[in-house]
Scaffold this motif. Structure first.
Motif, short mmCIF file in Angstrom:
data_model
loop_
_atom_site.label_atom_id
_atom_site.label_comp_id
_atom_site.label_asym_id
_atom_site.label_seq_id
_atom_site.Cartn_x
_atom_site.Cartn_y
_atom_site.Cartn_z
N LYS A 15 -14.01 22.54 -39.68
CA LYS A 15 -13.49 23.45 -40.24
C LYS A 15 -11.86 23.60 -39.89
N GLU A 40 -20.36 26.74 -42.30
CA GLU A 40 -19.00 27.07 -42.87
C GLU A 40 -18.70 26.05 -43.87
N ASP A 43 -17.75 27.72 -46.88
CA ASP A 43 -16.62 28.46 -46.96
C ASP A 43 -15.23 27.89 -47.10
N LYS A 44 -15.23 26.52 -47.05
CA LYS A 44 -14.07 25.76 -46.97
C LYS A 44 -13.58 25.58 -48.39
N ASN A 63 -24.49 31.93 -47.80
CA ASN A 63 -22.95 31.92 -48.28
C ASN A 63 -22.72 30.53 -49.18
N ASN A 66 -20.22 30.87 -51.80
CA ASN A 66 -18.85 31.04 -51.43
C ASN A 66 -17.85 29.64 -51.95
N SER A 67 -18.59 28.85 -52.16
CA SER A 67 -17.56 27.38 -52.39
C SER A 67 -17.13 27.31 -53.64
#
Length: 125
Positions: A15, A40, A43-44, A63, A66-67
């Motif tokens: 990350k 994570e 979320d990147k 999540n 979220n991508s």
């Protein structure tokens, strides 16, 4: 890092790679050990994620949606749960290929929110 004999787990420190825009770790031997892809990852700020043909065994996290990717390929792994409803948040998504995993239910109805989606493959689950 596609098509190499790499093994182990994906480091959580990925990350910190601020200029990374595409992650392709397909066709490797990652996760022969314990572990999962860090949540994570989703979320990147990536354009594409290819983690197919590995031995990942984990539940897709909440999540997941979220991508901002336009393409995501998770083929031939061992994902246990369902595709999260957050999938409907992936407004940039053009292609999603989830075939040959262990998903246990139908795709969420939020799939209908993906107006740019042209490829959706969940076969062999």
């Amino acid at each position: 890092m596609n098509s190499n004999p790499f093994c182990g787990t994906v480091p959580h420190k990925f990350k910190q790679l601020k200029l990374l825009f595409e992650l392709d770790i397909s066709n490797n031997r990652f996760n022969e050990f314990e572990g999962a892809v860090p949540k994570e990852l989703f979320d990147k700020d990536l354009d594409a994620i290819f983690i197919n043909h590995n031995r990942f065994r984990f539940d897709l996290p909440d999540n997941f949606g979220n991508s901002p990717v336009s393409v995501i390929v998770l083929t031939n792994n061992k994902f246990h749960n369902c595709v999260p409803a957050s999938l409907g948040n992936m407004s940039n998504l053009n292609e999603i290929i989830l075939m040959n995993n262990w998903f246990k239910s139908y795709s969420p109805e939020e799939i209908g929110m993906l107006k740019n989606l042209t490829v959706f493959d969940v076969s062999f689950n």
